[in-house]
Design a protein around this motif. Structure first.
Motif, PDB file in Angstrom:
ATOM      1  N   PRO A 184     -13.862  16.888  -1.863  1.00  0.00           N
ATOM      2  CA  PRO A 184     -12.841  15.836  -1.755  1.00  0.00           C
ATOM      3  C   PRO A 184     -12.828  15.241  -0.349  1.00  0.00           C
ATOM      4  O   PRO A 184     -13.291  15.855   0.615  1.00  0.00           O
ATOM      5  CB  PRO A 184     -11.536  16.578  -2.053  1.00  0.00           C
ATOM      6  N   CYS A 185     -12.316  14.035  -0.232  1.00  0.00           N
ATOM      7  CA  CYS A 185     -12.227  13.371   1.061  1.00  0.00           C
ATOM      8  C   CYS A 185     -11.001  12.468   1.077  1.00  0.00           C
ATOM      9  O   CYS A 185     -10.402  12.183   0.034  1.00  0.00           O
ATOM     10  CB  CYS A 185     -13.496  12.569   1.347  1.00  0.00           C
ATOM     11  N   THR A 186     -10.646  12.031   2.265  1.00  0.00           N
ATOM     12  CA  THR A 186      -9.607  11.021   2.422  1.00  0.00           C
ATOM     13  C   THR A 186     -10.288   9.680   2.630  1.00  0.00           C
ATOM     14  O   THR A 186     -11.085   9.522   3.557  1.00  0.00           O
ATOM     15  CB  THR A 186      -8.706  11.336   3.633  1.00  0.00           C
ATOM     16  N   LEU A 187     -10.005   8.733   1.757  1.00  0.00           N
ATOM     17  CA  LEU A 187     -10.609   7.400   1.828  1.00  0.00           C
ATOM     18  C   LEU A 187      -9.629   6.458   2.529  1.00  0.00           C
ATOM     19  O   LEU A 187      -8.502   6.267   2.074  1.00  0.00           O
ATOM     20  CB  LEU A 187     -10.929   6.877   0.430  1.00  0.00           C
ATOM     21  N   VAL A 188     -10.064   5.883   3.639  1.00  0.00           N
ATOM     22  CA  VAL A 188      -9.245   4.938   4.397  1.00  0.00           C
ATOM     23  C   VAL A 188      -9.795   3.538   4.174  1.00  0.00           C
ATOM     24  O   VAL A 188     -10.978   3.280   4.448  1.00  0.00           O
ATOM     25  CB  VAL A 188      -9.247   5.279   5.899  1.00  0.00           C
ATOM     26  N   LEU A 189      -8.955   2.657   3.668  1.00  0.00           N
ATOM     27  CA  LEU A 189      -9.362   1.290   3.357  1.00  0.00           C
ATOM     28  C   LEU A 189      -8.635   0.322   4.297  1.00  0.00           C
ATOM     29  O   LEU A 189      -7.409   0.207   4.251  1.00  0.00           O
ATOM     30  CB  LEU A 189      -9.027   0.948   1.910  1.00  0.00           C
ATOM     31  N   ILE A 190      -9.413  -0.349   5.157  1.00  0.00           N
ATOM     32  CA  ILE A 190      -8.857  -1.362   6.049  1.00  0.00           C
ATOM     33  C   ILE A 190      -9.271  -2.734   5.533  1.00  0.00           C
ATOM     34  O   ILE A 190     -10.455  -3.003   5.348  1.00  0.00           O
ATOM     35  CB  ILE A 190      -9.349  -1.155   7.497  1.00  0.00           C
ATOM     36  N   GLY A 191      -8.304  -3.591   5.310  1.00  0.00           N
ATOM     37  CA  GLY A 191      -8.558  -4.914   4.749  1.00  0.00           C
ATOM     38  C   GLY A 191      -7.483  -5.259   3.746  1.00  0.00           C
ATOM     39  O   GLY A 191      -6.767  -4.391   3.249  1.00  0.00           O
ATOM     40  N   GLU A 192      -7.385  -6.534   3.450  1.00  0.00           N
ATOM     41  CA  GLU A 192      -6.362  -7.015   2.527  1.00  0.00           C
ATOM     42  C   GLU A 192      -7.021  -7.981   1.561  1.00  0.00           C
ATOM     43  O   GLU A 192      -8.094  -8.524   1.829  1.00  0.00           O
ATOM     44  CB  GLU A 192      -5.247  -7.701   3.303  1.00  0.00           C
ATOM     45  N   GLY A 193      -6.390  -8.198   0.415  1.00  0.00           N
ATOM     46  CA  GLY A 193      -6.948  -9.143  -0.542  1.00  0.00           C
ATOM     47  C   GLY A 193      -6.307  -9.022  -1.909  1.00  0.00           C
ATOM     48  O   GLY A 193      -5.494  -8.119  -2.158  1.00  0.00           O
ATOM     49  N   PRO A 194      -6.675  -9.918  -2.825  1.00  0.00           N
ATOM     50  CA  PRO A 194      -6.019  -9.989  -4.137  1.00  0.00           C
ATOM     51  C   PRO A 194      -6.277  -8.777  -5.037  1.00  0.00           C
ATOM     52  O   PRO A 194      -5.539  -8.568  -5.994  1.00  0.00           O
ATOM     53  CB  PRO A 194      -6.625 -11.255  -4.752  1.00  0.00           C
ATOM     54  N   GLN A 195      -7.294  -7.968  -4.735  1.00  0.00           N
ATOM     55  CA  GLN A 195      -7.591  -6.810  -5.582  1.00  0.00           C
ATOM     56  C   GLN A 195      -6.724  -5.598  -5.246  1.00  0.00           C
ATOM     57  O   GLN A 195      -6.813  -4.577  -5.943  1.00  0.00           O
ATOM     58  CB  GLN A 195      -9.065  -6.425  -5.439  1.00  0.00           C
ATOM     59  N   ARG A 196      -5.912  -5.693  -4.219  1.00  0.00           N
ATOM     60  CA  ARG A 196      -5.173  -4.499  -3.778  1.00  0.00           C
ATOM     61  C   ARG A 196      -4.332  -3.850  -4.881  1.00  0.00           C
ATOM     62  O   ARG A 196      -4.417  -2.620  -5.067  1.00  0.00           O
ATOM     63  CB  ARG A 196      -4.312  -4.825  -2.559  1.00  0.00           C
ATOM     64  N   PRO A 197      -3.499  -4.584  -5.631  1.00  0.00           N
ATOM     65  CA  PRO A 197      -2.695  -3.918  -6.671  1.00  0.00           C
ATOM     66  C   PRO A 197      -3.556  -3.175  -7.686  1.00  0.00           C
ATOM     67  O   PRO A 197      -3.247  -2.028  -8.053  1.00  0.00           O
ATOM     68  CB  PRO A 197      -1.930  -5.080  -7.318  1.00  0.00           C
ATOM     69  N   ASP A 198      -4.636  -3.783  -8.149  1.00  0.00           N
ATOM     70  CA  ASP A 198      -5.506  -3.132  -9.127  1.00  0.00           C
ATOM     71  C   ASP A 198      -6.163  -1.889  -8.539  1.00  0.00           C
ATOM     72  O   ASP A 198      -6.295  -0.859  -9.219  1.00  0.00           O
ATOM     73  CB  ASP A 198      -6.588  -4.101  -9.602  1.00  0.00           C
ATOM     74  N   LEU A 199      -6.585  -1.978  -7.284  1.00  0.00           N
ATOM     75  CA  LEU A 199      -7.246  -0.840  -6.649  1.00  0.00           C
ATOM     76  C   LEU A 199      -6.267   0.296  -6.399  1.00  0.00           C
ATOM     77  O   LEU A 199      -6.616   1.475  -6.557  1.00  0.00           O
ATOM     78  CB  LEU A 199      -7.895  -1.285  -5.339  1.00  0.00           C
ATOM     79  N   GLU A 200      -5.043  -0.021  -6.029  1.00  0.00           N
ATOM     80  CA  GLU A 200      -4.028   1.023  -5.837  1.00  0.00           C
ATOM     81  C   GLU A 200      -3.747   1.737  -7.151  1.00  0.00           C
ATOM     82  O   GLU A 200      -3.612   2.974  -7.182  1.00  0.00           O
ATOM     83  CB  GLU A 200      -2.752   0.405  -5.275  1.00  0.00           C
ATOM     84  N   GLN A 201      -3.691   0.979  -8.240  1.00  0.00           N
ATOM     85  CA  GLN A 201      -3.485   1.593  -9.554  1.00  0.00           C
ATOM     86  C   GLN A 201      -4.668   2.471  -9.938  1.00  0.00           C
ATOM     87  O   GLN A 201      -4.499   3.569 -10.478  1.00  0.00           O
ATOM     88  CB  GLN A 201      -3.271   0.510 -10.609  1.00  0.00           C
ATOM     89  N   GLN A 202      -5.889   2.007  -9.639  1.00  0.00           N
ATOM     90  CA  GLN A 202      -7.085   2.792  -9.954  1.00  0.00           C
ATOM     91  C   GLN A 202      -7.089   4.105  -9.161  1.00  0.00           C
ATOM     92  O   GLN A 202      -7.383   5.171  -9.703  1.00  0.00           O
ATOM     93  CB  GLN A 202      -8.347   1.991  -9.637  1.00  0.00           C
ATOM     94  N   ALA A 203      -6.750   4.029  -7.868  1.00  0.00           N
ATOM     95  CA  ALA A 203      -6.722   5.234  -7.034  1.00  0.00           C
ATOM     96  C   ALA A 203      -5.694   6.237  -7.552  1.00  0.00           C
ATOM     97  O   ALA A 203      -5.950   7.455  -7.600  1.00  0.00           O
ATOM     98  CB  ALA A 203      -6.418   4.856  -5.591  1.00  0.00           C
ATOM     99  N   GLU A 204      -4.529   5.731  -7.947  1.00  0.00           N
ATOM    100  CA  GLU A 204      -3.495   6.617  -8.495  1.00  0.00           C
ATOM    101  C   GLU A 204      -3.954   7.243  -9.800  1.00  0.00           C
ATOM    102  O   GLU A 204      -3.746   8.441 -10.042  1.00  0.00           O
ATOM    103  CB  GLU A 204      -2.199   5.826  -8.699  1.00  0.00           C
ATOM    104  N   ARG A 205      -4.600   6.454 -10.641  1.00  0.00           N
ATOM    105  CA  ARG A 205      -5.087   6.961 -11.929  1.00  0.00           C
ATOM    106  C   ARG A 205      -6.149   8.046 -11.736  1.00  0.00           C
ATOM    107  O   ARG A 205      -6.190   9.034 -12.475  1.00  0.00           O
ATOM    108  CB  ARG A 205      -5.653   5.796 -12.743  1.00  0.00           C
TER     109      ARG A 205
END
Length: 396
Positions: free
Chosen positions: A252-273
């Protein structure tokens, strides 16, 4: 892992004679946001002034946060006031519909060029060089250069854009690409002859190579860092999947994402899932500190020109895992881990290797930094532009 790309198809612009004298240059870009192209034009503008060359920077539409980096530099900034373009490369229809505003900006550009009387006008990005080429003709600027900073996938199937671009390119003296892959793409898509395009890689300043204190991050896991706007073509969805696969491999690792954009809500949901530790930090100006904290840097792009994020990771001596797209293989050949795009399993394998084989990751990080120091310095980039401008002036 994938192999390295042949980068010998187009000559890289090098240094040449110092004649004729170069004293006045105008640069042009849409705005001064936090993107890679904006960073590079700021570095070039400052470097030209430092060499005693009077430099004016035209902004087609907005100013932006990078304007602060030019404060006190001696670079003259002129905004043409065109508000019709909010997303360069995409909103061509809106730009065409906003004819009156576009014409006013074009007239201002011609008037400023006639007053400044530059020897060279160098325009970055699509909307700027299609305006710069005819403006340079009308203002009798001796040399007009068009900059290509990315692959031309956004123009595929858009006949109007391609037709307009070909007309503008016919009025320019040379096209400068920031990667061999970008140059090859321009030749294929636009039919450019080889003698009308040159390659000058992006440059980095001394501060990009300096050691900094690592950012504070609460985690006991290895840190994987990705610096990229949260847009579909950056491939974050495959990266999240790859990190999930690492967890399944007991890495396992900690993934740090720097940046902003329209995909953020979908990606946050994917990470939680997926149940992974993904930290969405948005836009940051302290990227260097996170590079110092990272164990591995990753870029999962589906398409790319020449990535400033990869270059900055190389300068910091971090091992990099990235997809073999665009100019990335030119940066990482034998100096990083290259994997196919849109392949979460290959991405997971590359990350697993770098997180578990510390000798290999240290070796690749060191090789990347040494190569970047030799080939990707701001001084090298600016000198190559100066040499190129002089050669074009010499041709008359």
């Amino acid at each position: 892992m994938t192999g390295c790309r042949d980068t010998k198809a187009v000559e890289t612009a090098g240094t040449g004679s110092t004649d004729p004298e170069l004293s006045r240059v105008c640069l042009m870009i849409g705005q001064l946001g936090l993107g890679g192209a904006e960073k590079q034009i700021v570095i070039l503008a400052r470097g030209l002034v430092a060499r005693g060359i009077e430099t004016t920077l035209f902004l087609l539409s907005n100013r932006g946060p990078r304007e602060e980096e030019l404060a006190g530099s001696g670079v003259t900034i002129i905004s043409l006031g065109y508000r019709g373009i909010t997303r360069p490369w995409v909103d061509l229809r809106r730009a065409l519909n906003d004819t009156a505003a576009g014409l006013r900006a074009f007239v201002r550009l011609v008037a400023h060029l006639r007053r400044a009387r530059p020897q060279v006008l160098h325009a970055y990005l699509f909307h700027c060089y299609i305006a710069a080429a005819p403006a340079a003709r009308l203002a009798r600027v001796p040399v007009c250069v068009a900059g290509r900073r990315s692959l031309g996938t956004f123009k595929e199937g858009r006949r109007v854009q391609l037709a307009v671009e070909r007309v503008a390119t016919g009025m320019t003296h040379l096209v400068v690409a920031n990667a061999h892959a970008v140059a090859e793409d321009a030749m294929r898509q636009e039919g450019l002859p080889r003698d009308k395009i040159a390659v000058i890689h992006n440059g980095m300043e001394e501060r990009d190579f300096r050691a900094v204190s690592p950012a504070h991050l609460t985690t006991d896991l290895p840190v994987v860092l990705c610096v990229a706007n949260l847009r579909t073509y950056k491939g974050h969805q495959y990266l999240l999947d790859a990190v999930s696969r690492l967890g399944q491999r007991k890495q396992p690792c900690t993934l740090v994402l720097i940046g902003e954009g329209p995909q953020r809500p979908d990606l946050e949901q994917q990470a939680e899932r997926l149940g992974i530790d993904a930290r969405f930090l948005g836009h940051r100006t302290d990227v260097a500190a996170f590079l110092a904290r990272a164990d591995v840097v990753v870029l999962p792009s589906l398409q790319e020109g020449l990535s400033n994020a990869v270059m900055e990771a190389m300068a910091a001596g971090r091992p990099v895992v990235a997809t073999a797209v665009g100019g990335t293989p030119e940066l990482l050949c034998d100096r990083g881990v290259l994997v196919p795009p849109a392949d979460a399993e290959a991405l997971a394998e590359g990350l697993h290797w770098m997180l578990t084989d510390h000798a290999a990751s240290a070796r690749l990080g060191k090789a990347a930094r040494e190569w970047a120091l030799e080939h990707l310095s701001a001084d090298t980039m600016v000198e190559r532009h100066v040499s190129l401008y002089r050669r074009l002036l010499e041709r008359g």
